[in-house]
Enzyme design. Structure first.
Site, PDB file in Angstrom:
ATOM      1  N   GLY A 221       0.812  -1.210   0.000  1.00  0.00           N
ATOM      2  CA  GLY A 221       0.000   0.000   0.000  1.00  0.00           C
ATOM      3  C   GLY A 221       0.841   1.253   0.000  1.00  0.00           C
ATOM      4  N   VAL A 222       0.297   2.284  -0.633  1.00  0.00           N
ATOM      5  CA  VAL A 222       0.945   3.590  -0.669  1.00  0.00           C
ATOM      6  C   VAL A 222      -0.103   4.635  -0.332  1.00  0.00           C
ATOM      7  CG1 VAL A 222       2.220   5.275  -2.051  1.00  0.00           C
ATOM      8  CG2 VAL A 222       2.589   2.830  -2.410  1.00  0.00           C
ATOM      9  N   GLU A 224      -0.849   8.843   1.518  1.00  0.00           N
ATOM     10  CA  GLU A 224      -0.380  10.218   1.469  1.00  0.00           C
ATOM     11  C   GLU A 224       0.837  10.430   2.348  1.00  0.00           C
ATOM     12  OE1 GLU A 224      -2.092  14.733   2.383  1.00  0.00           O
ATOM     13  OE2 GLU A 224      -3.358  12.959   2.655  1.00  0.00           O
ATOM     14  N   PHE A 225       0.885   9.747   3.464  1.00  0.00           N
ATOM     15  CA  PHE A 225       1.942   9.985   4.434  1.00  0.00           C
ATOM     16  C   PHE A 225       2.936   8.836   4.549  1.00  0.00           C
ATOM     17  CE2 PHE A 225      -1.731  12.440   5.913  1.00  0.00           C
ATOM     18  CZ  PHE A 225      -1.177  13.707   5.944  1.00  0.00           C
ATOM     19  N   THR A 227       4.269   4.519   3.165  1.00  0.00           N
ATOM     20  CA  THR A 227       4.191   3.305   2.361  1.00  0.00           C
ATOM     21  C   THR A 227       4.174   2.111   3.302  1.00  0.00           C
ATOM     22  OG1 THR A 227       5.464   4.393   0.623  1.00  0.00           O
ATOM     23  CG2 THR A 227       5.265   2.000   0.501  1.00  0.00           C
ATOM     24  N   VAL A 228       3.331   1.137   2.976  1.00  0.00           N
ATOM     25  CA  VAL A 228       3.149  -0.033   3.832  1.00  0.00           C
ATOM     26  C   VAL A 228       3.751  -1.248   3.136  1.00  0.00           C
ATOM     27  CG1 VAL A 228       1.509  -1.437   5.122  1.00  0.00           C
ATOM     28  CG2 VAL A 228       1.031   0.990   4.731  1.00  0.00           C
ATOM     29  N   LYS A 243       4.712   0.204   8.302  1.00  0.00           N
ATOM     30  CA  LYS A 243       4.429   1.478   7.635  1.00  0.00           C
ATOM     31  C   LYS A 243       5.605   2.417   7.833  1.00  0.00           C
ATOM     32  CE  LYS A 243       1.042   5.250   7.488  1.00  0.00           C
ATOM     33  NZ  LYS A 243      -0.237   5.763   8.048  1.00  0.00           N
ATOM     34  N   ASP A 341     -11.170  10.147   9.466  1.00  0.00           N
ATOM     35  CA  ASP A 341     -10.732   9.763   8.116  1.00  0.00           C
ATOM     36  C   ASP A 341     -11.260   8.377   7.768  1.00  0.00           C
ATOM     37  OD1 ASP A 341      -9.513  10.271   5.700  1.00  0.00           O
ATOM     38  OD2 ASP A 341      -7.563   9.478   6.313  1.00  0.00           O
TER      39      ASP A 341
END
EC number: 2.7.10.2
Length: 565
Positions: A221-222, A224-225, A227-228, A243, A341
């Protein structure tokens, strides 16, 4: 030969040029004092001639001798002159040698030996305490270092106020030191002096913990803050989601933002519908967070796959998702925080791994443990926007799921903003098209109108979703209300009905028991009144005789019946 000429010759031999005037006067005073105490004036001239050729005294061999001699010289000139010294036994009346030594110790002459000068400085001061354990224990310098290091401890803004005060309260065990006693009144300002420090986030020169402890498998996953990555921990062999922040810490504000998610995870702890947090650390000026790995990916990924295949989540599955996320939000809100969020990409799916051992049927029959038997678990993740309900510092999330009151900076009903975003999330999972980011369509949804959903939903479920995006946040249901909604949990409604029937039967039983007790009390009271009426008649004596006679007759029948004819 006079005293001054003798003294000058002695000074020339010692090369004592820096304190000539002072030595002349002191030498003269010493001679006068010596003459006053001398009992044989005739020998003065012979002794003076011998003093001309007196060699310098032997060098001091230790600091102890210097200190001892200086203490003697400090008492009085008379005591110094009258004290016999082993090096001057052949010259008992020589005053110049001890006077010269005192000059070497007291005057910083260019010709003064450095060793003697340093020793004189040491001996002239007070006694130095030994550098033992007691001296080190009570010195304030290490304690200042401890206070400085304690200022590098971060204060979690989401910690409950009562617990935080208890945590910061001193137990008084270290108040044996004087400096700390004086600084005692300022203990209440500890929290103000403990902001997020940059050095707390920096790693020292050491091997990368990420590379040392984890084996990176793939990028999953990528955001806004950050990358996982999917990683396997080398020690326990389990899979975790790691993360890593995208941007390095450029300033204190970015550090606080990076620590925000860590703070929220740490306070929330473990809940079955919140992604679990394990640890966090800083590496190469980047924040790294070790979280639970969800093998089903995100809800957004599942929605995208459904869209490609032309399928949608059906109503039973939508209710299941809504119920589980409501339970997670209920837990977050009860902890005094809001997520702000909620969206499909921040909801993660965990598929239950099949166990080799069969599940005991009794373990899944309990309604309270229904999530233990669920094959699919939905969890809330990405707590980067979490803020406190009582002291909000709002960082707006995705505008597609943003409630209008947050845009208007109305933070009186923050938990209802999560309900609004969750309602739109379920609508998207039901097949609604991509939500607008602004414009008329965006305001159309904020008026309480759901986007078009391609599938037919039940009226009660559709109305529930509409209430969740109501323009007035006060009209929206809370997370706790959703968790016990009969629309989402029909079995819970049946259980409530059965509970009501049980309570009604208990009430009826209690009423009957009360009536029975009243009837028994009335019967006993009536019996007591009947006995009292019989004993209170006017012919009481005759009745008494009859009763007694009757009793005696009965007794005679039993006792004398066999003997009577």
């Amino acid at each position: 030969m006079d005293d001054s000429s003798i003294n000058k010759e002695l000074k020339q031999k010692l090369n004592f040029s820096y304190c000539e005037e002072e030595s002349e006067s002191e030498g003269q005073e010493a001679w006068e004092t010596r003459d006053a105490h001398s009992q044989i004036p005739d020998r003065a001239e012979g002794q003076e001639s011998e003093a001309k050729f007196t060699p310098p005294g032997p060098p001091l061999s230790s600091v102890h001798e210097v200190g001892t001699f200086q203490e003697k010289t400090k008492k009085s000139p008379e005591q110094v002159l009258m004290t016999p010294v082993s090096g001057f036994r052949n010259y008992p009346e020589t005053p110049a040698q001890p006077d010269s030594r005192s000059k070497l110790l007291d005057c910083e002459s260019p010709f003064t030996p450095k060793g003697l000068l340093s020793q004189s400085v040491i001996s002239s001061t007070e006694k130095i305490p030994s550098r033992g354990s007691k001296h080190l224990r009570f010195t304030p310098v290490p304690f200042v270092d401890e206070m400085t290091s304690s200022a590098l401890v971060n204060i979690n803004p989401f910690t409950p106020e009562s617990y935080r005060k208890q945590f910061l309260k001193s137990n008084g065990k270290r108040k044996t030191r004087g400096d700390f006693e004086e600084a005692g009144p300022g203990e209440g300002n500890v929290e103000q002096g403990l902001p997020a420090k940059r050095c707390v986030l920096q790693e020292t020169n050491m091997a990368s913990r990420y590379e040392k402890e984890f084996l990176e498998v793939e990028k999953i996953g990528v955001g806004e803050f950050g990358t996982v990555y999917k990683c396997i921990k080398r020690l326990d062999g389990c899979v975790y989601a790691i993360k890593r922040s995208t941007k390095p810490f450029a300033g204190l504000s970015n550090e606080n933002l990076a620590l925000h998610e860590v703070y929220a995870h740490a306070v929330l702890g473990h809940h079955p519908h919140v992604v679990r947090y394990y640890s966090a650390w800083a590496e190469d000026d980047h924040m790294i967070i070790q979280n639970e790995y969800c093998n089903g990916g995100s809800l957004q990924t599942a929605i995208s796959e459904n869209t490609k295949s032309g399928n949608h989540f059906q109503e039973p599955k939508l209710k299941d998702i809504l119920l589980q996320i409501s339970l997670g939000l209920k837990y977050i809100h009860s902890s005094g925080m809001v997520h702000l969020d909620i969206k499909p990409s921040n909801i993660f799916i965990c598929h239950k791994m099949q166990s080799d051992s069969p599940v005991v049927p009794e373990e899944i029959e309990n309604e309270a443990d229904w999530f233990l038997s669920a094959n699919v678990m939905y969890k809330i993740g990405d707590l980067g926007h979490v803020t406190s309900i009582s002291k909000p510092k709002v960082e707006e999330g995705d505008s597609r799921f943003l409630a209008n009151e947050i845009l208007q900076e109305d933070y009186q009903h923050l938990p209802k903003a999560d309900i609004f975003a969750l309602g739109l999330t379920i609508a998207v999972a039901a097949g609604a098209e991509s939500l607008p980011t602004n414009g008329a369509a965006w305001h159309h949804i904020r008026e309480g109108k759901l986007p078009d959903i391609p599938q037919k939903l039940s009226e009660e479920f559709y109305n529930l979703l509409k209430n969740m995006i109501h323009p007035d946040p006060r009209e929206r249901p809370s997370a706790a209300a959703l968790a016990r909604s009969r629309v989402l949990r029909p079995s819970l409604g049946k259980a409530e009905e059965l509970q009501q029937q049980l309570n009604l039967e208990k009430f009826k039983t209690a009423t009957l028991e009360r009536e029975l007790r009243e009837a028994q009390q009335a019967w006993f009271s009536q019996e007591e009144r009947g006995d009292a009426g019989v004993s209170g008649t006017p012919t009481g004596s005759r009745s008494t005789k009859r009763l007694v006679g009757g009793k005696s007759a009965k007794s005679s029948s039993f006792t004398w019946g066999k003997s009577s004819p």
